[in-house]
Write a protein that holds these residues in place. Structure first.
Motif, PDB file in Angstrom:
ATOM      1  N   GLU A  39      48.541  44.898  40.838  1.00  0.00           N
ATOM      2  CA  GLU A  39      47.268  45.238  41.487  1.00  0.00           C
ATOM      3  C   GLU A  39      46.149  44.308  41.033  1.00  0.00           C
ATOM      4  O   GLU A  39      45.303  43.910  41.835  1.00  0.00           O
ATOM      5  CB  GLU A  39      46.904  46.696  41.220  1.00  0.00           C
ATOM      6  N   HIS A  43      42.480  38.473  46.330  1.00  0.00           N
ATOM      7  CA  HIS A  43      41.591  38.980  47.380  1.00  0.00           C
ATOM      8  C   HIS A  43      40.157  38.477  47.176  1.00  0.00           C
ATOM      9  O   HIS A  43      39.539  37.958  48.105  1.00  0.00           O
ATOM     10  CB  HIS A  43      41.638  40.516  47.365  1.00  0.00           C
ATOM     11  N   GLU A  44      39.634  38.623  45.979  1.00  0.00           N
ATOM     12  CA  GLU A  44      38.248  38.229  45.721  1.00  0.00           C
ATOM     13  C   GLU A  44      38.087  36.710  45.727  1.00  0.00           C
ATOM     14  O   GLU A  44      37.059  36.196  46.183  1.00  0.00           O
ATOM     15  CB  GLU A  44      37.753  38.841  44.411  1.00  0.00           C
ATOM     16  N   PHE A  83      38.430  48.025  43.835  1.00  0.00           N
ATOM     17  CA  PHE A  83      39.107  47.423  42.694  1.00  0.00           C
ATOM     18  C   PHE A  83      38.347  46.192  42.213  1.00  0.00           C
ATOM     19  O   PHE A  83      38.454  45.801  41.065  1.00  0.00           O
ATOM     20  CB  PHE A  83      40.528  47.007  43.064  1.00  0.00           C
ATOM     21  N   GLY A  84      37.614  45.573  43.130  1.00  0.00           N
ATOM     22  CA  GLY A  84      36.879  44.367  42.769  1.00  0.00           C
ATOM     23  C   GLY A  84      35.815  44.053  43.791  1.00  0.00           C
ATOM     24  O   GLY A  84      35.725  44.688  44.846  1.00  0.00           O
ATOM     25  N   LEU A  88      36.022  42.659  38.479  1.00  0.00           N
ATOM     26  CA  LEU A  88      37.167  43.565  38.551  1.00  0.00           C
ATOM     27  C   LEU A  88      36.779  44.858  37.871  1.00  0.00           C
ATOM     28  O   LEU A  88      36.182  44.840  36.783  1.00  0.00           O
ATOM     29  CB  LEU A  88      38.391  42.966  37.854  1.00  0.00           C
ATOM     30  N   HIS A 110      41.615  50.425  38.695  1.00  0.00           N
ATOM     31  CA  HIS A 110      42.929  49.808  38.524  1.00  0.00           C
ATOM     32  C   HIS A 110      43.844  50.715  37.697  1.00  0.00           C
ATOM     33  O   HIS A 110      45.010  50.918  38.056  1.00  0.00           O
ATOM     34  CB  HIS A 110      42.802  48.443  37.837  1.00  0.00           C
ATOM     35  N   THR A 142      44.025  41.899  43.479  1.00  0.00           N
ATOM     36  CA  THR A 142      42.561  41.934  43.489  1.00  0.00           C
ATOM     37  C   THR A 142      41.983  40.549  43.229  1.00  0.00           C
ATOM     38  O   THR A 142      41.047  40.130  43.913  1.00  0.00           O
ATOM     39  CB  THR A 142      42.032  42.941  42.451  1.00  0.00           C
TER      40      THR A 142
END
Length: 116
Positions: A90, A97-98, A47-48, A72, A77, A94
């Motif tokens: 989502e 998370h990144e 996703f990224g 991204l 996605h 992402t």
């Protein structure tokens, strides 16, 4: 059925989710570019991706450095979401998370925190 969203609308959604993140998460971000691409060049299911040197690994860092990147991927996605709210959730996950990778958190720690 996956969500259908043109690239420009996806970009606006990402910007809105980024703007909605807590200020203390964003205040340490420096010299970083947020980029949207349709999908990874390799065949990875992502996703990224964070591309750069995280804060825990930086030595002398400053003037003249190219920006790190948080990428991204739009199509994964869209394929994973069945509603606009799922897509927003989502994208937010992402981004967090990144950004976590930027701060030096590995995938295990991100999973522990619920950010993966």
């Amino acid at each position: 059925m996956p969500v259908q969203l043109p690239a420009d609308e996806f970009e606006r959604l990402v910007e809105a989710e980024l703007d909605a993140l807590p200020a203390d998460m964003l205040e340490g971000l420096e010299n970083i570019a947020f980029v949207i691409e349709d999908e990874p060049d390799d065949d990875e299911d992502l996703f990224g991706r964070y591309e750069g040197v995280d804060l825990t690994q930086r030595g002398q860092y400053g003037f003249g450095e190219l920006p790190d990147r948080i990428v991204l991927f739009r199509l994964p996605h869209l394929d994973a979401a069945e509603s606009l709210q799922e897509l927003r959730d989502e994208v937010r996950t992402t981004l967090v998370h990144e950004i976590g990778h930027f701060y030096g958190l590995d995938d295990d720690r991100l999973h522990e925190l619920g950010w993966a």
